[in-house]
Design a protein around this motif. Structure first.
Motif, short mmCIF file in Angstrom:
data_model
loop_
_atom_site.label_atom_id
_atom_site.label_comp_id
_atom_site.label_asym_id
_atom_site.label_seq_id
_atom_site.Cartn_x
_atom_site.Cartn_y
_atom_site.Cartn_z
N SER A 204 0.82 -1.22 0.00
CA SER A 204 0.00 0.00 0.00
C SER A 204 0.85 1.27 0.00
O SER A 204 0.30 2.37 -0.08
CB SER A 204 -0.95 0.01 1.20
OG SER A 204 -0.23 -0.06 2.41
N ASN B 224 5.89 6.28 1.64
CA ASN B 224 5.38 7.50 2.28
C ASN B 224 6.01 7.80 3.64
O ASN B 224 5.66 8.80 4.26
CB ASN B 224 3.85 7.37 2.46
CG ASN B 224 3.10 7.48 1.16
OD1 ASN B 224 3.01 8.55 0.57
ND2 ASN B 224 2.56 6.35 0.69
N LEU C 216 -3.18 2.72 5.47
CA LEU C 216 -3.33 2.74 4.01
C LEU C 216 -4.05 1.48 3.53
O LEU C 216 -3.85 0.40 4.09
CB LEU C 216 -1.96 2.84 3.35
CG LEU C 216 -1.04 3.96 3.86
CD1 LEU C 216 0.31 3.91 3.13
CD2 LEU C 216 -1.69 5.32 3.68
N ILE D 28 -7.06 5.43 4.51
CA ILE D 28 -6.61 6.22 3.37
C ILE D 28 -6.55 5.33 2.13
O ILE D 28 -5.91 4.26 2.15
CB ILE D 28 -5.22 6.82 3.65
CG1 ILE D 28 -5.33 7.84 4.79
CG2 ILE D 28 -4.63 7.47 2.40
CD1 ILE D 28 -4.01 8.37 5.28
N ASP D 29 -7.22 5.76 1.07
CA ASP D 29 -7.23 5.02 -0.19
C ASP D 29 -5.90 5.27 -0.91
O ASP D 29 -5.65 6.36 -1.42
CB ASP D 29 -8.40 5.48 -1.05
CG ASP D 29 -8.54 4.67 -2.35
OD1 ASP D 29 -7.63 3.87 -2.63
OD2 ASP D 29 -9.53 4.85 -3.06
N ALA D 30 -5.05 4.25 -0.93
CA ALA D 30 -3.72 4.37 -1.53
C ALA D 30 -3.66 3.76 -2.93
O ALA D 30 -2.58 3.41 -3.42
CB ALA D 30 -2.67 3.72 -0.63
N CYS E 175 -1.93 10.08 -2.54
CA CYS E 175 -1.85 9.44 -1.23
C CYS E 175 -1.24 10.40 -0.20
O CYS E 175 -1.73 10.49 0.94
CB CYS E 175 -1.01 8.17 -1.33
SG CYS E 175 -0.98 7.18 0.18
N GLN F 209 -3.82 12.88 0.99
CA GLN F 209 -4.76 12.29 1.94
C GLN F 209 -4.11 12.11 3.32
O GLN F 209 -4.76 12.32 4.35
CB GLN F 209 -5.25 10.94 1.42
CG GLN F 209 -6.12 11.02 0.18
CD GLN F 209 -6.61 9.64 -0.23
OE1 GLN F 209 -7.43 9.03 0.44
NE2 GLN F 209 -6.08 9.14 -1.33
#
Length: 435
Positions: free
Chosen positions: A87, A92, A199, A271-273, A280, A283
């Motif tokens: 993800s 990140n 994620l 969180i939509d990854a 991303c 978000q």
């Protein structure tokens, strides 16, 4: 089974100070598999997981206290990074560190790399034992170099680990409350701040990214070998085998309820990854701002902290009520039995007349209730019987005569005692539909 229950009872003793504790982890290693295999109803399983988490946490915490003693310092902020395999947690990480002005990030898997047994489990796509993970995790968190905070990637994963995390937060918060007015120790125990970044990606995207990561690593390593520049990166065993990659995602789905449990304790949104890295990151930035806005400032928090939490007031309330009733019965028998007579003859009649409403107000001008013991007895008696009751006196000035010559009104003071009584009422319409 009796031995297992006894082990639970003997081991589940909360630590109440920073004093050094003797640690015996032997029962934990023998108890954990037995609990996992036991056939129990869902509610019993949940209670067992909470109890097990307490056992694990208390043992892990004891080791930290024994290690650091009076030199123990707690971190100011911890970002817990979690999510599906592939993800983008690693991608990140640097961005999150920059957002929160933190310097260090660790993964739970990296903390366990030096453990042969743990590494073997991870290579097969499995999850490491909670006890082992807890020891390594706390040892890292309480390293003095991490007092400003750190990011932890890969925790919590299981329901037991979620409870472990909640216990850790409670412990840090308790240490803060004990020390924030002490100028000598306040800096060692700042108010804990937990941030959650979780994620999510679909299974197919997860598998594609895991296998693609292996190809990227292989190309990177070939370039290092050809140019003799750079460092060879280790390729995860699960990234080169689709079956193992799917097993990792399957485990993530199986433990998805644990993340839902986490939402009960800490505010965060998934969180939509699935999109781009920039999407991303945006978000994540929004989510971190949202969690910060949900937190009171240090000044406001300190101002309201002396006010007890509702759960602290409710805890032990039943025992205190029993003690009051026993005291009134022994020391004020006339008031005690007179109130019971009024409840039986007057109050219960009012309740019966409003039995389908779920609420009734009982008001009385009886002099008996001018005695402060009497309202308390009535409230406790009805509470013991399962009613929800509150009491409020109303003081009135009642006119009794008028001086016709001067127009002056003579009043007398009286008190009306109001009792608001509520009780549960079954929904007969829903019951009829079911039948």
């Amino acid at each position: 089974q009796q031995q297992q229950q006894q082990a639970l009872g003997n081991s589940c003793q909360p630590l109440r100070s920073l004093g050094k504790q003797a640690v015996d982890v032997r029962p934990l290693h023998t108890l954990t598999p037995a609990l996992a295999q036991a056939e129990m109803p869902p509610q019993e399983i949940q209670r067992t997981e909470i109890t097990q988490a307490r056992i694990i946490f208390d043992n892990c915490w004891s080791k930290i206290v024994n290690k650091y003693g009076d030199k123990l310092r707690t971190p100011k902020e911890i970002v817990w990074l979690n999510g599906a395999p592939g993800s983008g947690k690693g991608v990140n990480t640097d961005f999150i560190l920059q957002q929160r002005v933190l310097k260090r990030a660790v993964t739970v898997s990296s903390l366990l790399e030096n453990n042969t047994e743990a590494k073997s489990i991870m290579d097969s796509g499995g999850l490491v034992d909670d006890i082992m993970a807890g020891d390594c995790l706390l040892d890292c968190i309480f390293d003095p170099s991490n007092q400003q905070g750190l990011l932890v990637d890969g925790f919590p994963r299981t329901t037991s680990q979620v409870e472990f995390l909640k216990l850790l937060h409670d412990k840090l918060l308790a240490l803060y409350h004990e020390n924030y007015n002490n100028p000598l120790t306040a800096q060692r125990f700042p108010r804990p701040s937990f941030r959650l970044v979780v994620l999510w990606v679909s299974e197919e995207v997860s598998i594609k990214r895991q296998l693609g990561r292996a190809q990227q690593m292989a190309e990177h390593n070939r370039g290092v070998q050809e140019k003799m520049v750079g460092r060879i990166e280790e390729v995860r065993a699960t990234d080169v085998d689709e079956a193992k990659a799917r097993k990792r995602y399957k485990i993530f789905k199986e433990h998805y309820p644990a993340l839902l449990k986490l939402k009960e304790y800490f505010p965060f949104n998934f969180i939509d990854a699935m999109g781009t890295i920039e999407s991303c990151k945006e978000q994540i930035s929004v989510q971190l701002r949202y969690q910060s806005e949900m937190e009171l400032s240090e000044k406001v928090y300190k101002a309201i902290t002396p006010i007890k939490l509702s759960k602290e007031i409710v805890h032990g309330a039943r025992r205190e009520m029993v003690n009051r009733l026993e005291y009134f019965c022994a020391n004020y028998p006339h008031d005690f039995y007179e109130v019971i007579r009024i409840v039986q003859e007057d109050v219960m009649k009012c309740i019966s007349n409003s039995s389908l409403a779920g609420h009734v107000r009982y008001s009385s001008r009886l002099k008996l209730f001018d005695n402060p013991n009497a309202p308390s007895i009535l409230v406790d008696v009805l509470t013991d019987r399962g009613f929800f009751i509150s009491y409020s006196p109303e003081h009135r000035s009642v006119p009794v005569r008028v001086n016709l010559q001067t127009g002056a009104i003579e009043c007398k003071e009286e008190t009306v005692h109001h009792f608001e009584i509520e009780f549960e009422v079954p929904d007969f319409r829903k019951r009829a539909k079911r039948e």
